[in-house]
Design a protein around this motif. Structure first.
Motif, mmCIF file in Angstrom:
data_model
loop_
_atom_site.group_PDB
_atom_site.id
_atom_site.type_symbol
_atom_site.label_atom_id
_atom_site.label_comp_id
_atom_site.label_asym_id
_atom_site.label_seq_id
_atom_site.Cartn_x
_atom_site.Cartn_y
_atom_site.Cartn_z
ATOM 1 N N PHE A 147 12.932 -5.886 39.243
ATOM 2 C CA PHE A 147 12.990 -7.235 39.802
ATOM 3 C C PHE A 147 12.024 -7.387 40.980
ATOM 4 O O PHE A 147 11.463 -8.461 41.185
ATOM 5 C CB PHE A 147 14.419 -7.574 40.232
ATOM 6 N N ASP A 148 11.823 -6.316 41.742
ATOM 7 C CA ASP A 148 10.899 -6.372 42.877
ATOM 8 C C ASP A 148 9.452 -6.541 42.424
ATOM 9 O O ASP A 148 8.608 -7.022 43.177
ATOM 10 C CB ASP A 148 11.017 -5.096 43.720
ATOM 11 N N GLU A 149 9.167 -6.164 41.196
ATOM 12 C CA GLU A 149 7.815 -6.295 40.655
ATOM 13 C C GLU A 149 7.618 -7.640 39.958
ATOM 14 O O GLU A 149 6.629 -8.345 40.214
ATOM 15 C CB GLU A 149 7.559 -5.158 39.658
ATOM 16 N N ILE A 150 8.566 -8.013 39.106
ATOM 17 C CA ILE A 150 8.382 -9.167 38.226
ATOM 18 C C ILE A 150 8.645 -10.500 38.928
ATOM 19 O O ILE A 150 7.892 -11.463 38.768
ATOM 20 C CB ILE A 150 9.281 -9.052 36.980
ATOM 21 N N CYS A 151 9.701 -10.574 39.727
ATOM 22 C CA CYS A 151 10.073 -11.869 40.325
ATOM 23 C C CYS A 151 8.988 -12.449 41.233
ATOM 24 O O CYS A 151 8.683 -13.650 41.128
ATOM 25 C CB CYS A 151 11.405 -11.736 41.068
ATOM 26 N N PRO A 152 8.380 -11.663 42.112
ATOM 27 C CA PRO A 152 7.297 -12.246 42.915
ATOM 28 C C PRO A 152 6.118 -12.721 42.064
ATOM 29 O O PRO A 152 5.473 -13.728 42.391
ATOM 30 C CB PRO A 152 6.892 -11.087 43.839
ATOM 31 N N GLN A 153 5.826 -12.010 40.979
ATOM 32 C CA GLN A 153 4.722 -12.420 40.108
ATOM 33 C C GLN A 153 4.987 -13.764 39.445
ATOM 34 O O GLN A 153 4.069 -14.563 39.257
ATOM 35 C CB GLN A 153 4.502 -11.369 39.008
ATOM 36 N N LEU A 154 6.252 -14.006 39.107
ATOM 37 C CA LEU A 154 6.585 -15.210 38.330
ATOM 38 C C LEU A 154 7.184 -16.328 39.177
ATOM 39 O O LEU A 154 7.633 -17.342 38.645
ATOM 40 C CB LEU A 154 7.550 -14.842 37.202
ATOM 41 N N GLY A 155 7.204 -16.163 40.491
ATOM 42 C CA GLY A 155 7.718 -17.213 41.360
ATOM 43 C C GLY A 155 9.205 -17.448 41.201
ATOM 44 O O GLY A 155 9.678 -18.592 41.265
ATOM 45 N N ARG A 197 2.823 -16.677 37.659
ATOM 46 C CA ARG A 197 3.274 -18.038 37.363
ATOM 47 C C ARG A 197 3.612 -18.706 38.684
ATOM 48 O O ARG A 197 4.304 -18.121 39.525
ATOM 49 C CB ARG A 197 4.506 -18.011 36.463
ATOM 50 N N LYS A 198 3.152 -19.919 38.875
ATOM 51 C CA LYS A 198 3.443 -20.633 40.112
ATOM 52 C C LYS A 198 4.787 -21.340 40.000
ATOM 53 O O LYS A 198 5.077 -22.000 39.000
ATOM 54 C CB LYS A 198 2.347 -21.656 40.423
ATOM 55 N N LYS A 199 5.586 -21.207 41.016
ATOM 56 C CA LYS A 199 6.855 -21.918 41.087
ATOM 57 C C LYS A 199 6.582 -23.406 41.316
ATOM 58 O O LYS A 199 5.675 -23.776 42.070
ATOM 59 C CB LYS A 199 7.673 -21.347 42.255
ATOM 60 N N GLN A 200 7.344 -24.277 40.666
ATOM 61 C CA GLN A 200 7.163 -25.717 40.851
ATOM 62 C C GLN A 200 7.484 -26.113 42.287
ATOM 63 O O GLN A 200 8.460 -25.654 42.879
ATOM 64 C CB GLN A 200 8.052 -26.517 39.890
#
Length: 490
Positions: free
Chosen positions: A74-82, A373-376
């Motif tokens: 989660f520490d790797e993927i969540c920041p990448q995907l916003g 991915r940018k968060k809306q």
């Protein structure tokens, strides 16, 4: 005949979308198939949203290894995907000496797994960790890297990143039957469509045994296990930690947990049922979870805003099934009950290994892979100056549609034009939260329908709540009145 896809993933919950996102970095043609009108429509929209830390899992099980690895990812993927998440920590609570012994046994097991954990029996320190705990709690196990996430927000982000990298998403594709023809599968929908693929990944949740049987694999059966929840209003109990009772052999027990958006919930129970669609709450079940929650905290009953239930896909193996089937090029990611959300990213990693080593794919990474991915942009995240500029550029930012969750017209318009466009009211709800506040959509749903109608060029009668036959508007009242009048004169 040329196959449509190299890989078809059946099921677009957190497991299926994690697999799609993981494999999308390679030069593969991938189809992601979902029977409902949106991703995250099954277990992934109705669970506790907890990032577990590998506790109380059987030694040597997939649940143990994949939840430990998944927690890290989660520490790797969540920041990448916003995707927002928070490591709040979790407390397992003992209220008598027998439960203290159970916690001490898990302490030893967790230390042997190299899991960060602390046993605390000092009442002052316990209250410092969670002031809302009742005085009856005499000891706790503290797992500091446990956390919380919104499961459907993670699933949507994984799906959008997959689509951005070329994965073809098929919504409302209800698999009717599957044929094996030479070296390929043909996957037929109940409405007559067909997709062909070299490999199928079965991530169909509570329907995964049904999908397996379509290719002749009867190695497991899904046991639907219903879990009911009660959700409470924002700031009605400011919890710092996820609170568990002392677990039993059957269950981790009734949880009292915070959410990322300031609510808190109580649940779930664990009720084995025969109906895979039996996600209704019951008086008995709700009373059960209230009784369980009151063992840990004083519940503010008047602050309850809604209740719901989800179905977990359990099997008699009592472990995840992530393996190559006896049927060539058919991979199971099945029987994913708790801690499935915590493990989904690691399940994807394991499936990737199976694809490479057992299905003999040569995996070549794309040159144009989009890793982020940018968060809306959200009204609630803007400063006054940023908001003023937004309104000057686009007056829709000044039109508040949902006052409970502070959602503007501009945000909803944007959601209708994303990679997975919102064409029903619950799609908007899962992405932006209108309808999740105190009024539960009583004031904003009609306004949301108006925006969807305009942006997606749909008449009101076509707009649904969740897709399928869930129409919000049946007919125009003047037409209905006319029919009634005519009927009375017949």
């Amino acid at each position: 005949m040329k196959m449509d896809y190299d890989i078809a993933i059946i099921g677009a919950g957190c497991v299926g979308t994690s697999i799609a996102q993981r494999l999308a970095k390679y030069n593969l043609k991938i189809a992601l198939i979902e029977k409902d009108a949106d991703v995250a429509m099954g277990t992934s929209k109705a669970n506790s949203g907890i990032i577990h830390q590998g506790y109380f899992t059987a030694k040597g099980s997939l649940k143990e290894s994949l939840s430990l690895r998944g927690n890290e990812l989660f520490d790797e993927i969540c920041p990448q995907l916003g995707v927002d998440y928070k490591r709040t920590g979790a407390l397992f609570c003992a209220t008598n000496q027998n439960e203290v012994k159970t916690l001490q046994g898990e302490l030893t097991k967790s230390i042997n797994r190299n899991v960060e954990v602390e046993f605390i029996d000092d009442p002052i320190k316990i209250k410092e960790l969670e002031p809302n705990l009742k005085n009856e709690v005499i000891a706790v196990l503290h797992f500091p890297t446990a956390g919380i996430i919104v499961p459907w927000e993670l699933t949507i982000a994984l799906a959008e990143n997959s689509v951005a990298n070329g994965v073809k998403l098929f919504l409302e594709y209800n698999v009717g039957f599957i044929k094996r023809e030479a070296d390929e599968f043909s996957i037929h929908s109940t409405d007559g469509r067909k997709i062909t693929a070299r490999t199928i990944i079965n991530a169909a949740g509570i329907y995964s045994d049904k999908i397996a049987k379509m290719v002749g694999d009867e190695s497991f059966n899904i046991i639907p296990r219903r879990g009911e929840y009660i959700m409470f209003d924002k700031n009605s109990l400011p919890l710092k930690k996820i609170l568990f009772p002392c677990p039993t052999v059957v269950s981790k027990g009734i949880v009292v947990g915070p959410t990322l958006h300031g609510n808190f919930y109580v649940g779930p129970n664990a009720d084995e049922i025969n109906d895979v669609e039996g996600n209704q709450t019951t008086t008995e079940g709700l009373n059960e979870i209230l009784t369980g929650g009151m063992k840990l905290v004083d519940l503010p009953f008047r602050k309850h805003i809604t209740n719901f239930a989800g179905i977990r896909a359990s099997t008699l193996r009592h472990d995840f099934i992530v393996e190559l089937s006896s049927v060539t090029n058919f991979i199971h990611a099945a029987g994913i009950d708790s801690p499935g959300l915590s493990s989904c990213l690691a399940i994807a990693e394991k499936v990737e290994t199976i694809i490479k080593n057992e299905c003999k794919y040569v995996l070549v990474e794309k040159d144009n892979y989009i890793a982020t991915r940018k968060k809306q942009v959200r009204y609630a995240d803007l400063s006054e100056a940023q908001l003023a500029k937004k309104i000057e550029e686009n007056p829709q930012w000044g039109n508040m549609i949902c006052r409970c969750e502070l959602v503007t017209e501009a945000e909803i318009v944007k959601s209708c034009h994303t990679l997975i466009p919102c064409t029903n009211t619950d799609m908007v709800k899962r992405r932006l939260r209108p309808g999740m506040g105190r009024c539960q959509g009583g004031f904003c749903q009609a306004k949301i329908m108006k925006i969807i109608s305009r942006e997606c060029e749909m008449i009101y009668e076509q707009i649904t709540k969740t897709g399928g036959d869930s129409q919000v508007v049946f007919k125009r009242s003047k037409n209905l009145n006319s029919e009634i009048y005519q009927g009375e004169n017949l």
